[in-house]
Design a protein around this motif. Structure first.
Motif, PDB file in Angstrom:
ATOM      1  N   ASN A 256      22.287   6.317  49.617  1.00 29.77           N
ATOM      2  CA  ASN A 256      21.499   5.653  48.592  1.00 29.77           C
ATOM      3  C   ASN A 256      21.056   4.281  49.098  1.00 29.77           C
ATOM      4  O   ASN A 256      21.747   3.283  48.936  1.00 29.77           O
ATOM      5  CB  ASN A 256      22.332   5.497  47.305  1.00 29.77           C
ATOM      6  N   GLY A 257      19.914   4.256  49.770  1.00 36.79           N
ATOM      7  CA  GLY A 257      19.289   2.995  50.103  1.00 36.79           C
ATOM      8  C   GLY A 257      19.771   2.326  51.375  1.00 36.79           C
ATOM      9  O   GLY A 257      20.599   2.840  52.133  1.00 36.79           O
ATOM     10  N   VAL A 258      19.233   1.127  51.588  1.00 36.30           N
ATOM     11  CA  VAL A 258      19.448   0.368  52.816  1.00 36.30           C
ATOM     12  C   VAL A 258      20.901  -0.035  52.978  1.00 36.30           C
ATOM     13  O   VAL A 258      21.450  -0.006  54.081  1.00 36.30           O
ATOM     14  CB  VAL A 258      18.534  -0.875  52.827  1.00 36.30           C
ATOM     15  N   ARG A 259      21.564  -0.399  51.898  1.00 34.42           N
ATOM     16  CA  ARG A 259      22.940  -0.909  52.004  1.00 34.42           C
ATOM     17  C   ARG A 259      23.860   0.125  52.619  1.00 34.42           C
ATOM     18  O   ARG A 259      24.618  -0.177  53.556  1.00 34.42           O
ATOM     19  CB  ARG A 259      23.467  -1.313  50.617  1.00 34.42           C
ATOM     20  N   GLN A 260      23.811   1.350  52.133  1.00 35.27           N
ATOM     21  CA  GLN A 260      24.699   2.378  52.669  1.00 35.27           C
ATOM     22  C   GLN A 260      24.344   2.743  54.106  1.00 35.27           C
ATOM     23  O   GLN A 260      25.232   2.969  54.932  1.00 35.27           O
ATOM     24  CB  GLN A 260      24.666   3.622  51.778  1.00 35.27           C
ATOM     25  N   ALA A 261      23.045   2.785  54.418  1.00 39.19           N
ATOM     26  CA  ALA A 261      22.640   3.111  55.783  1.00 39.19           C
ATOM     27  C   ALA A 261      23.125   2.052  56.761  1.00 39.19           C
ATOM     28  O   ALA A 261      23.653   2.353  57.832  1.00 39.19           O
ATOM     29  CB  ALA A 261      21.120   3.256  55.862  1.00 39.19           C
TER      30      ALA A 261
END
Length: 322
Positions: A256-261
């Motif tokens: 879910n989104g940039v943070r998790q990646a």
């Protein structure tokens, strides 16, 4: 790339980092399977400066920081996500797409960091647990990283399938319990005999679609992760999946989104710093930029050769690594 199979040098204006952007002086570019597909004319190219371009596994040094950018400084080593057009002196990107690393990794190994979030998603975010039986089909660059990360994360049995002997040896070195030197279609019957209860998760890391070959090897309610092997012409027997309640998913579906990646990237980067995730073992060839066409031909095959083939924009490289 004026046409498939050909490269040309084009002069364009030196890019400038606008507000919210950084400029990277490119040091190294790894050849990805997507570059090979574009070079062969099997995928639509990316366009920059009205030109079809190659190269997105990039590392370099930040040499210009635009207004309103905080944290990233001139002199930082970075790898870029979505750095298409990196066979050049400079690329401009945003902090969201910049992955900072330090001198514990060579710049030539650092260009491989772009691959880590996606491979970590495939290995760690697709339902693999310590009691899982896992099959990884394809032990090219991404497949070998996925094998390493699955072994690091833990599972009950890890089986890999790959036709090239050198890659099979690395697969065993990286933690595969059972390595089959073969194409998946030729070994399906043997795997069904040896693993009659089937696999919980299969990761496909090939250029061609082999989902239908893998389906008979899967347990009911299992998952096939299509990390590779799907293109505009791929066809899959949906009813075969339906009858066995097998799900096909992309590795990024659970993110879910940039943070998790970026969290996954930092975790895999730390493993590389610790020497647990071995990126250096994957680098097989180094070429200078003026021999980029040779590097692409090497990766294009047949026979397909090389694992992590790196182009050095500073004139370094040109020797095959032992």
């Amino acid at each position: 790339m004026p046409q498939p199979g050909a490269l040309a040098t084009v002069d364009v204006p030196t890019p400038v980092a606008e507000p919210g952007e950084i400029r990277v002086r490119v040091a190294c570019v790894g050849i990805c399977g997507s570059d090979v597909e574009i070079f062969q004319g099997r995928r639509e190219p990316k366009i920059r400066y009205s030109q079809p371009v190659l190269g997105h596994e990039v590392s370099g040094v930040v040499d210009q920081v635009g207004d309103h950018v905080a944290g990233i400084r001139v002199g930082d080593r970075v790898s870029c996500v979505e750095g298409w057009g990196a066979l050049a002196e400079y690329v401009v990107t945003t902090p969201t797409n910049a992955l900072i690393f330090d001198d514990r990794l060579d710049l030539a190994d650092g260009c491989l960091l772009e691959v880590l979030p996606g491979t970590a998603m495939a290995a760690w975010c697709t339902g693999i647990e310590r009691n899982s039986d896992v099959l990884v089909v394809g032990q090219g660059l991404s497949g070998l990283i996925i094998t390493q990360l699955v072994a690091i994360g833990g599972c009950r049995r890890l089986v890999t399938v790959e036709p090239r002997a050198e890659n099979c040896a690395l697969s065993a070195e990286f933690g595969a319990h059972d390595v089959r030197q073969s194409d998946i279609g030729a070994v399906t019957r043997a795997l069904r005999t040896d693993y009659p209860s089937g696999f919980d998760v299969a990761v496909i890391a090939t250029r061609v679609n082999v989902i239908d070959d893998v389906v008979p090897l899967m347990r009911s309610r299992s998952r096939i992760v299509a990390y590779g092997g799907l293109d505009n012409h791929a066809q899959v027997d949906i009813m075969a999946l339906h009858r066995r309640s097998i799900s096909v998913l992309k590795e990024g579906e659970a993110i879910n989104g940039v943070r998790q990646a970026r969290s996954l990237w930092r975790e895999t980067l730390q493993l590389a710093y610790d020497g647990v995730l071995n990126l250096r073992r994957l680098r097989s060839h180094d070429f200078p930029l003026d021999r980029a066409d040779e590097a692409l031909m090497l990766r294009s095959g047949p026979p397909e050769r090389g694992i992590h083939v790196v182009i050095h924009t500073d004139g370094a490289g040109g020797e095959t690594r032992p």
